[in-house]
Design a protein around this motif. Structure first.
Motif, PDB file in Angstrom:
ATOM      1  N   LEU A  95       9.846  44.764  57.321  1.00 11.81           N
ATOM      2  CA  LEU A  95       9.506  43.406  56.538  1.00 11.81           C
ATOM      3  C   LEU A  95      10.699  42.846  55.541  1.00 11.81           C
ATOM      4  O   LEU A  95      10.787  41.499  55.426  1.00 11.81           O
ATOM      5  N   GLY A  96      11.103  43.706  54.638  1.00 17.28           N
ATOM      6  CA  GLY A  96      12.103  43.405  53.695  1.00 17.28           C
ATOM      7  C   GLY A  96      13.311  42.657  54.462  1.00 17.28           C
ATOM      8  O   GLY A  96      13.995  41.978  53.775  1.00 17.28           O
ATOM      9  N   SER A  97      13.682  43.136  55.430  1.00 18.76           N
ATOM     10  CA  SER A  97      14.832  42.649  56.284  1.00 18.76           C
ATOM     11  C   SER A  97      14.631  41.295  56.866  1.00 18.76           C
ATOM     12  O   SER A  97      15.239  40.223  56.669  1.00 18.76           O
ATOM     13  N   LEU A  98      13.518  41.478  57.490  1.00 15.29           N
ATOM     14  CA  LEU A  98      12.971  40.240  58.163  1.00 15.29           C
ATOM     15  C   LEU A  98      12.789  38.766  57.113  1.00 15.29           C
ATOM     16  O   LEU A  98      13.030  37.756  57.490  1.00 15.29           O
ATOM     17  N   MET A  99      12.295  39.050  56.084  1.00  8.55           N
ATOM     18  CA  MET A  99      11.874  38.083  54.921  1.00  8.55           C
ATOM     19  C   MET A  99      12.836  37.508  54.297  1.00  8.55           C
ATOM     20  O   MET A  99      12.842  36.501  53.604  1.00  8.55           O
ATOM     21  N   ARG A 100      14.241  38.156  54.300  1.00  3.85           N
ATOM     22  CA  ARG A 100      15.269  37.664  53.675  1.00  3.85           C
ATOM     23  C   ARG A 100      15.806  36.307  54.136  1.00  3.85           C
ATOM     24  O   ARG A 100      16.390  35.501  53.449  1.00  3.85           O
ATOM     25  N   ILE A 101      15.588  36.133  55.368  1.00  4.54           N
ATOM     26  CA  ILE A 101      15.817  34.630  56.245  1.00  4.54           C
ATOM     27  C   ILE A 101      15.105  33.706  55.395  1.00  4.54           C
ATOM     28  O   ILE A 101      15.466  32.760  54.884  1.00  4.54           O
ATOM     29  N   PRO A 102      13.713  33.708  55.818  1.00  2.07           N
ATOM     30  CA  PRO A 102      12.813  32.579  54.983  1.00  2.07           C
ATOM     31  C   PRO A 102      13.115  32.576  53.432  1.00  2.07           C
ATOM     32  O   PRO A 102      13.133  31.302  52.968  1.00  2.07           O
ATOM     33  N   MET A 103      13.079  33.706  53.039  1.00  2.52           N
ATOM     34  CA  MET A 103      13.115  33.656  51.273  1.00  2.52           C
ATOM     35  C   MET A 103      14.573  32.999  51.120  1.00  2.52           C
ATOM     36  O   MET A 103      14.659  32.269  49.955  1.00  2.52           O
ATOM     37  N   GLY A 104      15.607  33.323  51.643  1.00  2.00           N
ATOM     38  CA  GLY A 104      16.860  32.530  51.220  1.00  2.00           C
ATOM     39  C   GLY A 104      16.519  31.142  51.494  1.00  2.00           C
ATOM     40  O   GLY A 104      17.312  30.307  50.627  1.00  2.00           O
ATOM     41  N   ILE A 105      16.246  30.690  52.851  1.00  2.00           N
ATOM     42  CA  ILE A 105      16.003  29.252  52.938  1.00  2.00           C
ATOM     43  C   ILE A 105      15.164  28.636  52.014  1.00  2.00           C
ATOM     44  O   ILE A 105      15.438  27.627  51.479  1.00  2.00           O
ATOM     45  N   LEU A 106      14.100  29.281  51.409  1.00  2.00           N
ATOM     46  CA  LEU A 106      13.259  28.726  50.427  1.00  2.00           C
ATOM     47  C   LEU A 106      13.835  28.506  49.099  1.00  2.00           C
ATOM     48  O   LEU A 106      13.480  27.706  48.486  1.00  2.00           O
ATOM     49  N   SER A 107      14.682  29.426  48.935  1.00  2.00           N
ATOM     50  CA  SER A 107      15.436  29.476  47.420  1.00  2.00           C
ATOM     51  C   SER A 107      16.363  28.517  47.477  1.00  2.00           C
ATOM     52  O   SER A 107      16.666  27.859  46.536  1.00  2.00           O
ATOM     53  N   ASP A 108      17.009  27.964  48.731  1.00  3.71           N
ATOM     54  CA  ASP A 108      17.951  26.703  48.872  1.00  3.71           C
ATOM     55  C   ASP A 108      17.150  25.535  48.611  1.00  3.71           C
ATOM     56  O   ASP A 108      17.478  24.503  48.125  1.00  3.71           O
ATOM     57  N   LYS A 109      16.007  25.414  49.372  1.00  2.87           N
ATOM     58  CA  LYS A 109      15.100  24.114  49.404  1.00  2.87           C
ATOM     59  C   LYS A 109      14.417  23.949  48.053  1.00  2.87           C
ATOM     60  O   LYS A 109      14.369  22.883  47.618  1.00  2.87           O
ATOM     61  N   TYR A 110      13.809  25.157  47.502  1.00  4.90           N
ATOM     62  CA  TYR A 110      12.934  24.981  46.424  1.00  4.90           C
ATOM     63  C   TYR A 110      13.802  25.618  45.173  1.00  4.90           C
ATOM     64  O   TYR A 110      15.006  26.108  45.433  1.00  4.90           O
ATOM     65  N   SER A 111      13.069  25.777  44.101  1.00  3.93           N
ATOM     66  CA  SER A 111      13.616  26.576  42.914  1.00  3.93           C
ATOM     67  C   SER A 111      13.801  27.869  43.255  1.00  3.93           C
ATOM     68  O   SER A 111      12.894  28.691  43.452  1.00  3.93           O
ATOM     69  N   GLY A 112      15.131  28.386  43.134  1.00  4.25           N
ATOM     70  CA  GLY A 112      15.321  29.938  43.341  1.00  4.25           C
ATOM     71  C   GLY A 112      14.758  30.841  42.363  1.00  4.25           C
ATOM     72  O   GLY A 112      14.181  32.038  42.490  1.00  4.25           O
ATOM     73  N   ARG A 113      14.669  30.108  41.218  1.00  2.66           N
ATOM     74  CA  ARG A 113      13.810  30.817  39.940  1.00  2.66           C
ATOM     75  C   ARG A 113      12.498  30.800  40.245  1.00  2.66           C
ATOM     76  O   ARG A 113      11.755  32.027  40.083  1.00  2.66           O
ATOM     77  N   LEU A 114      11.894  30.074  40.785  1.00  2.00           N
ATOM     78  CA  LEU A 114      10.299  29.911  40.975  1.00  2.00           C
ATOM     79  C   LEU A 114      10.101  30.994  42.132  1.00  2.00           C
ATOM     80  O   LEU A 114       9.347  31.773  42.146  1.00  2.00           O
ATOM     81  N   VAL A 115      10.853  30.923  43.319  1.00  2.00           N
ATOM     82  CA  VAL A 115      10.673  31.625  44.564  1.00  2.00           C
ATOM     83  C   VAL A 115      10.892  33.126  44.092  1.00  2.00           C
ATOM     84  O   VAL A 115      10.072  34.186  44.425  1.00  2.00           O
ATOM     85  N   TYR A 116      11.687  33.548  43.102  1.00  2.00           N
ATOM     86  CA  TYR A 116      12.098  35.107  42.633  1.00  2.00           C
ATOM     87  C   TYR A 116      10.760  35.351  41.879  1.00  2.00           C
ATOM     88  O   TYR A 116      10.243  36.482  42.221  1.00  2.00           O
ATOM     89  N   THR A 117      10.325  34.447  40.954  1.00  2.00           N
ATOM     90  CA  THR A 117       9.255  34.897  40.194  1.00  2.00           C
ATOM     91  C   THR A 117       7.856  35.055  41.198  1.00  2.00           C
ATOM     92  O   THR A 117       7.417  36.045  40.874  1.00  2.00           O
ATOM     93  N   LEU A 118       7.480  34.041  41.926  1.00  2.00           N
ATOM     94  CA  LEU A 118       6.246  34.154  42.596  1.00  2.00           C
ATOM     95  C   LEU A 118       6.377  35.604  43.607  1.00  2.00           C
ATOM     96  O   LEU A 118       5.309  36.068  43.754  1.00  2.00           O
TER      97      LEU A 118
END
Length: 383
Positions: A56-79
């Motif tokens: 899961l840690g590997s699979l989730m890197r793709i959507p998390m990277g995209i979300l960090s680009d689209k939204y605040s990386g700081r917020l995505v990291y914290t959440l």
């Protein structure tokens, strides 16, 4: 001055947060034997449990990277860090294998913090500095070694349940510190999910994914499976084998920033050729000279050096592939690296069961590294 402070805070706190998150990601392996005994598991059930977070840690890197680009990386990291509290607490109260496996699956999200951190940090720095900066950020991978040191102590002093709970407290505190110590680089992006997936159409994305599958895969695979190798080959105690494996992780992590630094100064293509040549030669030597613990240690440390160096060099190139889609490229390449660490331990186990030794497994590593070397020599420049 404010820009400089924002850069430093982003780098320092993202790196420290990744250390804590990777400690969470690596929580299972150091106490796998205790969990096996508590739930009366067989070898297959134990290996599935330990491997699940990697998937899961590997699979989730793709959507998390995209979300960090689209939204605040700081917020995505914290959440993401705050989310991890729930599966950690849930796992601490698990009274069956199935229940534990359910919560462990979601603990795997911790591995995705890599792509979040890289995406967030890269937005703060110019491309000529990103090699060393992203190399420093990659030091957060050392969290897996930290887990190897502290988790056995926590389990011996308290219990398996408290190992989960203590890390839940740690990641919660880290989330709060990170959020209030960093700033947003810019407003949320406007690109759609489909826009982000344009990165998949770029040939260099797939090539770097293959290269990172090798270098980071070797890093993860040896970190996970080296204790087993040492116990199988040299009958070491679990504590001794674990300490030696942690040494591998520490060396590979320590040289990663060096890889990023020299990639800022010299031709990355030449450096990658050097790395793949080193891994190929070291793997061949490991295959033929693994009866001596001294030689085995030397060649394992050589692989640690070259794989760590390669991790830093390759991720210097990631933001250059598609500057407007750094998060997507980071996620894809990062996911490939994670999967690179999932398959080799299984392959080595199969080879050992079929042949009675690990020779063929190391030879296959050398062949794959040689193939990557040839592809790198023939590839076009990434810039």
């Amino acid at each position: 001055m404010a820009q400089k402070q924002g850069q430093t805070a982003a780098l320092v706190f993202s790196t420290v947060a990744m250390m804590v998150a990777f400690t969470v990601w690596g929580i299972l392996s150091p106490m796998a034997q205790e969990i096996k005994e508590q739930f009366n598991l067989n070898a297959t059930e134990t290996s599935i449990l330990v491997s699940t977070p990697v998937i899961l840690g590997s699979l989730m890197r793709i959507p998390m990277g995209i979300l960090s680009d689209k939204y605040s990386g700081r917020l995505v990291y914290t959440l993401t860090m705050l989310f991890l509290i729930f599966p950690l607490i849930g796992a601490s109260y698990a009274n069956s294998y199935v229940t534990l496996l359910f919560f462990v699956f979601f603990i795997g999200v911790a591995g995705s913090t890599f792509s979040i951190a890289i995406t967030y940090i890269s937005g703060w720095y110019a491309k000529e500095k990103q090699g060393v900066v992203l190399g420093i950020a990659g030091v957060g991978n050392i969290g897996t070694a930290i887990a190897g040191f502290i988790i056995p102590f926590i389990v011996a002093t308290y219990s398996i349940s408290w190992a989960f709970r203590i890390l839940a407290i740690a990641i919660g505190i880290m989330a709060i510190i990170f959020y209030f110590s960093t700033k947003d680089r810019e407003q949320a992006g406007t690109k759609t999910f489909n826009d982000a997936l344009e990165a998949l159409k770029i040939k260099q994305t797939w090539l770097l994914s293959l290269f990172y599958f090798l270098t980071f895969g070797v890093f993860v695979a040896f970190g996970i499976y080296l204790p087993t190798l040492l116990q199988e080959l040299f009958a070491l105690t679990s504590v001794d084998a674990g300490s030696r494996a942690a040494g591998f992780i520490i060396l590979a992590t320590a040289v990663r920033p060096i890889g990023g630094f020299i990639a800022d100064k010299w031709n990355p293509k030449t450096l990658v050729t050097f790395v793949f040549s080193g891994i190929t030669i070291s793997a061949v030597l490991l295959a033929f000279f693994n009866s001596s613990i001294i030689l085995f240690t030397i060649f394992c440390l050589a692989i640690a050096f070259f794989s760590g160096l390669g991790n830093g060099i390759i991720f210097k190139l990631v933001p250059l592939v598609s500057p407007s889609n750094t998060g997507a490229v980071t996620g894809i390449v990062g996911a490939a690296g994670g999967f690179g660490g999932f398959f080799p331990p299984i392959l080595l186990g199969i080879v050992k069961d079929m042949t009675g030794h690990f020779f063929l497994g190391f030879i296959l590593l050398a062949v794959f590294s040689l193939a990557c070397l040839v592809m790198n020599v023939n590839r076009q420049k990434i810039a």
